[in-house]
Every structure is written in C-alpha cells, then in structure tokens.
Scaffold this motif. Structure first.
Motif, PDB file in Angstrom:
ATOM      1  N   GLY A 284      -0.978  -0.373 -13.772  1.00  0.00           N
ATOM      2  CA  GLY A 284      -0.253  -1.617 -13.550  1.00  0.00           C
ATOM      3  C   GLY A 284       0.664  -1.513 -12.355  1.00  0.00           C
ATOM      4  O   GLY A 284       1.125  -0.427 -11.993  1.00  0.00           O
ATOM      5  N   ILE A 285       0.906  -2.640 -11.731  1.00  0.00           N
ATOM      6  CA  ILE A 285       1.818  -2.660 -10.595  1.00  0.00           C
ATOM      7  C   ILE A 285       3.051  -3.474 -10.941  1.00  0.00           C
ATOM      8  O   ILE A 285       3.043  -4.277 -11.866  1.00  0.00           O
ATOM      9  N   SER A 286       4.070  -3.261 -10.185  1.00  0.00           N
ATOM     10  CA  SER A 286       5.323  -3.985 -10.388  1.00  0.00           C
ATOM     11  C   SER A 286       5.287  -5.279  -9.580  1.00  0.00           C
ATOM     12  O   SER A 286       5.362  -5.251  -8.343  1.00  0.00           O
ATOM     13  N   TRP A 287       5.155  -6.402 -10.253  1.00  0.00           N
ATOM     14  CA  TRP A 287       5.035  -7.690  -9.568  1.00  0.00           C
ATOM     15  C   TRP A 287       6.323  -8.085  -8.874  1.00  0.00           C
ATOM     16  O   TRP A 287       6.301  -8.777  -7.863  1.00  0.00           O
ATOM     17  N   GLY A 288       7.446  -7.631  -9.379  1.00  0.00           N
ATOM     18  CA  GLY A 288       8.716  -7.882  -8.702  1.00  0.00           C
ATOM     19  C   GLY A 288       8.742  -7.231  -7.331  1.00  0.00           C
ATOM     20  O   GLY A 288       9.205  -7.828  -6.353  1.00  0.00           O
ATOM     21  N   HIS A 289       8.229  -6.016  -7.253  1.00  0.00           N
ATOM     22  CA  HIS A 289       8.160  -5.324  -5.969  1.00  0.00           C
ATOM     23  C   HIS A 289       7.155  -5.985  -5.032  1.00  0.00           C
ATOM     24  O   HIS A 289       7.368  -6.027  -3.823  1.00  0.00           O
ATOM     25  N   VAL A 290       6.074  -6.487  -5.577  1.00  0.00           N
ATOM     26  CA  VAL A 290       5.086  -7.193  -4.751  1.00  0.00           C
ATOM     27  C   VAL A 290       5.740  -8.397  -4.091  1.00  0.00           C
ATOM     28  O   VAL A 290       5.605  -8.620  -2.883  1.00  0.00           O
ATOM     29  N   VAL A 291       6.465  -9.168  -4.877  1.00  0.00           N
ATOM     30  CA  VAL A 291       7.140 -10.355  -4.345  1.00  0.00           C
ATOM     31  C   VAL A 291       8.137  -9.959  -3.261  1.00  0.00           C
ATOM     32  O   VAL A 291       8.174 -10.564  -2.182  1.00  0.00           O
TER      33      VAL A 291
ATOM     34  N   LEU B  65       0.825  -1.209   0.000  1.00  0.00           N
ATOM     35  CA  LEU B  65       0.000   0.000   0.000  1.00  0.00           C
ATOM     36  C   LEU B  65       0.857   1.255   0.000  1.00  0.00           C
ATOM     37  O   LEU B  65       0.540   2.239  -0.681  1.00  0.00           O
ATOM     38  N   ILE B  66       1.937   1.227   0.765  1.00  0.00           N
ATOM     39  CA  ILE B  66       2.834   2.389   0.811  1.00  0.00           C
ATOM     40  C   ILE B  66       3.538   2.574  -0.529  1.00  0.00           C
ATOM     41  O   ILE B  66       3.577   3.674  -1.085  1.00  0.00           O
ATOM     42  N   ASN B  67       4.100   1.500  -1.061  1.00  0.00           N
ATOM     43  CA  ASN B  67       4.930   1.600  -2.266  1.00  0.00           C
ATOM     44  C   ASN B  67       4.138   1.704  -3.561  1.00  0.00           C
ATOM     45  O   ASN B  67       4.604   2.326  -4.518  1.00  0.00           O
ATOM     46  N   GLN B  68       2.958   1.084  -3.606  1.00  0.00           N
ATOM     47  CA  GLN B  68       2.221   1.054  -4.870  1.00  0.00           C
ATOM     48  C   GLN B  68       0.766   1.471  -4.716  1.00  0.00           C
ATOM     49  O   GLN B  68      -0.051   1.226  -5.590  1.00  0.00           O
ATOM     50  N   GLY B  69       0.452   2.095  -3.607  1.00  0.00           N
ATOM     51  CA  GLY B  69      -0.926   2.502  -3.350  1.00  0.00           C
ATOM     52  C   GLY B  69      -1.499   3.416  -4.410  1.00  0.00           C
ATOM     53  O   GLY B  69      -2.644   3.266  -4.829  1.00  0.00           O
ATOM     54  N   GLU B  70      -0.696   4.344  -4.847  1.00  0.00           N
ATOM     55  CA  GLU B  70      -1.161   5.283  -5.867  1.00  0.00           C
ATOM     56  C   GLU B  70      -1.506   4.557  -7.165  1.00  0.00           C
ATOM     57  O   GLU B  70      -2.533   4.833  -7.783  1.00  0.00           O
ATOM     58  N   ALA B  71      -0.666   3.617  -7.566  1.00  0.00           N
ATOM     59  CA  ALA B  71      -0.930   2.851  -8.791  1.00  0.00           C
ATOM     60  C   ALA B  71      -2.163   1.967  -8.619  1.00  0.00           C
ATOM     61  O   ALA B  71      -2.967   1.825  -9.545  1.00  0.00           O
ATOM     62  N   LEU B  72      -2.324   1.380  -7.426  1.00  0.00           N
ATOM     63  CA  LEU B  72      -3.491   0.541  -7.174  1.00  0.00           C
ATOM     64  C   LEU B  72      -4.784   1.356  -7.234  1.00  0.00           C
ATOM     65  O   LEU B  72      -5.778   0.916  -7.821  1.00  0.00           O
ATOM     66  N   LEU B  73      -4.775   2.533  -6.627  1.00  0.00           N
ATOM     67  CA  LEU B  73      -5.967   3.377  -6.632  1.00  0.00           C
ATOM     68  C   LEU B  73      -6.287   3.929  -8.010  1.00  0.00           C
ATOM     69  O   LEU B  73      -7.446   4.128  -8.354  1.00  0.00           O
ATOM     70  N   ALA B  74      -5.250   4.158  -8.806  1.00  0.00           N
ATOM     71  CA  ALA B  74      -5.450   4.698 -10.153  1.00  0.00           C
ATOM     72  C   ALA B  74      -5.807   3.606 -11.153  1.00  0.00           C
ATOM     73  O   ALA B  74      -6.166   3.898 -12.286  1.00  0.00           O
ATOM     74  N   GLY B  75      -5.699   2.357 -10.749  1.00  0.00           N
ATOM     75  CA  GLY B  75      -5.986   1.259 -11.673  1.00  0.00           C
ATOM     76  C   GLY B  75      -4.858   0.997 -12.652  1.00  0.00           C
ATOM     77  O   GLY B  75      -5.039   0.306 -13.650  1.00  0.00           O
TER      78      GLY B  75
END
Length: 74
Positions: free
Chosen positions: A42-49, A30-40
């Motif tokens: 794409g997210i970085s799956w490497g960072h998720v892992v 949520l901290i690192n990719q919250g903005e991308a998640l809220l905007a719909g």
C-alpha cells in the motif's frame, strides 16, 4: 493582493504549473514510495497528494511573482 491571485490563477500559469507538478510529482513519488510500489504494498495517499501539490504551489507562485516583477520593472 488581488493582482497576485488573478495572476496565479491565469490560464498560462495554471497549465505550466500543472505540467511541472505532473513531472516532479511522478519523480517524487518514485523516490519516496518506489519501494512500496514495486513490492505491491500500500502507498500513502496523503504523500501522493503532497508530492503533486507542493510542486504545483511552488511553480505557480514563482511564475506569478516573476510575471508581476516583470510588469513592475521600467
């Protein structure tokens, strides 16, 4: 070293580390990719892992070291 790995992969430590990893990983995502998640976007799956893997590794390592240190103490 054998004792360390058997301790790290013991059921209680794995379950505890998975719980910590889930909570901390969700917060980090949520901290690192919250903005991308809220905007719909794409997210970085490497960072998720990594956001889940790093807390798992830290939690399991520290729990195993703590357990081994407590066993060695008189």
């Amino acid at each position: 070293m054998q004792g360390f790995f058997s301790t790290v992969f013991s059921r209680p430590i794995v379950i505890g580390a998975l719980r910590v990893s889930f909570v901390v990983g969700c917060v980090l995502n949520l901290i690192n990719q919250g903005e991308a998640l809220l905007a719909g976007a794409g997210i970085s799956w490497g960072h998720v892992v990594l956001n889940f893997l790093v807390p798992y590794a830290v939690s399991s390592y520290s729990a195993a070291r703590n357990q081994l240190t407590n066993r060695a103490a008189p």
